[in-house]
Write an enzyme that holds these catalytic residues in place. Sequence first.
Site, PDB file in Angstrom:
ATOM      1  N   GLU A 268      -2.274  -3.569 -43.896  1.00  0.00           N
ATOM      2  CA  GLU A 268      -2.825  -2.342 -45.118  1.00  0.00           C
ATOM      3  C   GLU A 268      -1.868  -1.501 -45.177  1.00  0.00           C
ATOM      4  O   GLU A 268      -1.550  -0.738 -44.127  1.00  0.00           O
ATOM      5  CB  GLU A 268      -4.238  -2.179 -45.051  1.00  0.00           C
ATOM      6  CG  GLU A 268      -4.703  -1.520 -46.083  1.00  0.00           C
ATOM      7  CD  GLU A 268      -5.326  -0.220 -45.761  1.00  0.00           C
ATOM      8  OE1 GLU A 268      -6.343  -0.134 -44.931  1.00  0.00           O
ATOM      9  OE2 GLU A 268      -4.911   1.026 -46.202  1.00  0.00           O
ATOM     10  N   CYS A 305      -6.204   6.376 -47.167  1.00  0.00           N
ATOM     11  CA  CYS A 305      -5.605   5.184 -47.902  1.00  0.00           C
ATOM     12  C   CYS A 305      -5.884   5.047 -49.302  1.00  0.00           C
ATOM     13  O   CYS A 305      -5.333   4.602 -50.045  1.00  0.00           O
ATOM     14  CB  CYS A 305      -5.630   3.839 -47.309  1.00  0.00           C
ATOM     15  SG  CYS A 305      -6.634   3.837 -45.946  1.00  0.00           S
TER      16      CYS A 305
HETATM   17  P1  NAP Z   1       3.654   3.347 -38.539  1.00  0.00           P
HETATM   18  O1  NAP Z   1       4.777   4.222 -38.369  1.00  0.00           O
HETATM   19  O2  NAP Z   1       3.618   2.289 -39.583  1.00  0.00           O
HETATM   20  O3  NAP Z   1       2.827   2.955 -37.235  1.00  0.00           O
HETATM   21  C1  NAP Z   1       1.722   2.362 -37.028  1.00  0.00           C
HETATM   22  C2  NAP Z   1       1.839   1.370 -35.983  1.00  0.00           C
HETATM   23  O4  NAP Z   1       2.796   0.318 -36.056  1.00  0.00           O
HETATM   24  C3  NAP Z   1       2.039   2.354 -34.781  1.00  0.00           C
HETATM   25  O5  NAP Z   1       1.469   1.870 -33.577  1.00  0.00           O
HETATM   26  C4  NAP Z   1       3.568   1.911 -34.429  1.00  0.00           C
HETATM   27  O6  NAP Z   1       3.948   1.659 -33.042  1.00  0.00           O
HETATM   28  C5  NAP Z   1       3.869   0.433 -35.011  1.00  0.00           C
HETATM   29  N1  NAP Z   1       5.032   0.196 -35.673  1.00  0.00           N
HETATM   30  C6  NAP Z   1       5.622   0.928 -36.555  1.00  0.00           C
HETATM   31  N2  NAP Z   1       6.789   0.418 -36.886  1.00  0.00           N
HETATM   32  C7  NAP Z   1       6.713  -0.687 -36.434  1.00  0.00           C
HETATM   33  C8  NAP Z   1       7.979  -1.823 -36.167  1.00  0.00           C
HETATM   34  N3  NAP Z   1       8.991  -1.692 -36.999  1.00  0.00           N
HETATM   35  N4  NAP Z   1       7.554  -2.730 -35.174  1.00  0.00           N
HETATM   36  C9  NAP Z   1       6.577  -3.047 -34.606  1.00  0.00           C
HETATM   37  N5  NAP Z   1       5.461  -1.730 -34.644  1.00  0.00           N
HETATM   38  C10 NAP Z   1       5.767  -0.842 -35.342  1.00  0.00           C
HETATM   39  O7  NAP Z   1       2.160   4.380 -39.460  1.00  0.00           O
HETATM   40  P2  NAP Z   1       1.793   5.771 -38.916  1.00  0.00           P
HETATM   41  O8  NAP Z   1       2.368   6.353 -37.663  1.00  0.00           O
HETATM   42  O9  NAP Z   1       0.309   5.712 -38.815  1.00  0.00           O
HETATM   43  O10 NAP Z   1       2.067   6.804 -40.182  1.00  0.00           O
HETATM   44  C11 NAP Z   1       3.474   6.725 -40.670  1.00  0.00           C
HETATM   45  C12 NAP Z   1       3.349   6.827 -42.149  1.00  0.00           C
HETATM   46  O11 NAP Z   1       2.681   5.623 -42.648  1.00  0.00           O
HETATM   47  C13 NAP Z   1       2.609   7.852 -42.843  1.00  0.00           C
HETATM   48  O12 NAP Z   1       3.539   9.052 -43.153  1.00  0.00           O
HETATM   49  C14 NAP Z   1       2.223   7.364 -44.141  1.00  0.00           C
HETATM   50  O13 NAP Z   1       3.232   7.524 -44.992  1.00  0.00           O
HETATM   51  C15 NAP Z   1       1.931   5.849 -43.696  1.00  0.00           C
HETATM   52  N6  NAP Z   1       0.455   5.717 -43.662  1.00  0.00           N
HETATM   53  C16 NAP Z   1       0.024   4.949 -44.667  1.00  0.00           C
HETATM   54  C17 NAP Z   1      -1.398   4.850 -44.734  1.00  0.00           C
HETATM   55  C18 NAP Z   1      -2.295   4.018 -45.820  1.00  0.00           C
HETATM   56  O14 NAP Z   1      -3.354   4.043 -45.601  1.00  0.00           O
HETATM   57  N7  NAP Z   1      -1.574   4.071 -46.998  1.00  0.00           N
HETATM   58  C19 NAP Z   1      -2.109   5.059 -43.449  1.00  0.00           C
HETATM   59  C20 NAP Z   1      -1.538   5.285 -42.524  1.00  0.00           C
HETATM   60  C21 NAP Z   1      -0.116   5.685 -42.604  1.00  0.00           C
HETATM   61  P3  NAP Z   1       4.948   3.170 -32.607  1.00  0.00           P
HETATM   62  O15 NAP Z   1       4.304   4.261 -33.127  1.00  0.00           O
HETATM   63  O16 NAP Z   1       5.030   2.991 -31.223  1.00  0.00           O
HETATM   64  O17 NAP Z   1       6.217   3.053 -33.383  1.00  0.00           O
END
Ligand code: NAP
Length: 526
Positions: A268, A305
């Site tokens: 998601e 979200c």
């Molecule tokens: P994220 O960067 O996607 O991280 C979520 C999880 O996935 C973390 O455990 C991260 O681990 C892991 N991850 C991220 N990139 C990866 C990759 N390339 N390979 C393997 N694992 C990976 O999300 P976030 O930290 O929650 O938030 C960052 C951004 O996501 C926000 O600024 C926002 O824009 C967006 N977001 C959107 C929603 C929504 O519902 N639309 C919800 C939350 C966040 P690590 O931290 O160890 O890298």
Amino acid sequence: MTALELTGHSLIAGRTVAGTGASFHAIAPATGDELEPSYSQIDVDQLREATAAADEAFPSFSALAPEAHAAFLDSVADEIEKIRDAIVERAMQETGLPNARLNGEVGRTAGQLRMFAGVVRSGLFRGVRIDPAIPDRAPAPRVDIRQRKLPVGPVAVFGASNFPLAFSTAGGDTASALAAGCPVIFKAHSSHPGTSELVANAIARAVASHDLHPGVFSAIFGPGRTVGQALVTDPVIQAVGFTGSRSGGLSLVQAAQSRAVPIPVYAEMSSVNPVFILPGALDDGIEDLATAYVTSAVGSSGQLCTQPGTVFVPEGEKGDAFVAAVSTAIAASTGQTMLSPSIASAWRDGTATRDDHAEVTARGSDGSGPHAPAPVIHSASLEQFMSNEVLHEEIFGAASLIVRYRDVAELPAAAEHLEGQLTATLHLTDADAADAAALLPVLERKAGRILANGWPTGVEVGHAMVHGGPFPATSDPRTTSVGSLAIERFLRPVAYQNLPDALLPEPLKDANPWGVPRLIDGALEG
Ligand code: NAP
């Protein structure tokens, strides 16, 4: 060790395992301070201990009788509630979210687990269908065929930053996978490790108290780009649940698709949750509508979200009055601490870019602390929106875009221009029914949930809920990550042809010893 002591290490099959990789601290977003303890990160060899244990746990866990299985899920809920205060206190420090919101999230997490216990007891998810043999059918006899759904195998779950409980360690992905009969390996989000450890230990206590194989649940700390990728590509893992960024979700989808045996990733990711205010909705109650919009857009610092990120408003006097009321409410609003320094920084970058492409309608005030930026509403014309892809991008946080339309007949084409969404909302009266009917077929193609006269935040956990939608809302629009249907992601059907009754699994035996609902020849039994 007490139930509340934090070790700073991973939980692998019931054991505390110190990682051999670099350590990190959670950062309190309200102050920017590091929180103790430091968390050790495991390496890929240590990850293999968790996947091997999950593989070992699968045969016994997936074969549990309904009551034993459901009682375990109830116990996970009980164990979490027993340490509610400690969980809320740590989650407040790690996320900056307020007490009431986090208390609500504990309740939602426990309620979700108990809902899945009910799903397991009811047995409907087993999808039993029996087409009995018809030996004297002409020209050829029909064989006996019986179908049921089985759990797919161990599941990897990536916790979300924005719901440290309900979409995290024991959140909807974990609860639905455990309810399906799948062991879970949970990759904790680095922004709330202490909260994750407290909940992981609560799950481990429930596993132990039910004498289940400890490999049923592991929670690991490790970098997503190495350990997270290795988890998804480990041959033991059969499906993945993820909530987070579009780039993170897509990278996991690609990793899962490049395996020798590809597996599904239920990610998601991104949604702006369009809201269409049809002209009749502005006949009365403009102030209330504006207040409800601002509450939905800035609550939880907009980090939901289903936050309403794009709102279509008619031009003209009533539309102007609505925008004026929104401006007043936003100007009076104050920024709340965002989840992490990096999310606050992404929000600042996103809104700065939008400043260059749309008019700033209203801005609130900065909150206290380094990461509590002022909420902001921008406005653009429908023409600008249709011709500028920058205005379609999600800004995760308290920002929203008002798009002014001239004629309601323009809305179906505008909706067609949107990406896939978790939700789409209509504000309307009876006078708008024909316009709404023209929009509805487009919205059905674009979104997983369509609402009338409400706001999309506040997702109900139940049997009819869909929290999903076409890409980029999710990577697979055929399902949901909230509600009891989420269990379907972790099941697959198997048919048994002409097996003797003694060899058939319990739900398919003639006597139906588990009393599960069954379709016999296409009609509900009994
Ligand atoms: P994220 O960067 O996607 O991280 C979520 C999880 O996935 C973390 O455990 C991260 O681990 C892991 N991850 C991220 N990139 C990866 C990759 N390339 N390979 C393997 N694992 C990976 O999300 P976030 O930290 O929650 O938030 C960052 C951004 O996501 C926000 O600024 C926002 O824009 C967006 N977001 C959107 C929603 C929504 O519902 N639309 C919800 C939350 C966040 P690590 O931290 O160890 O890298």
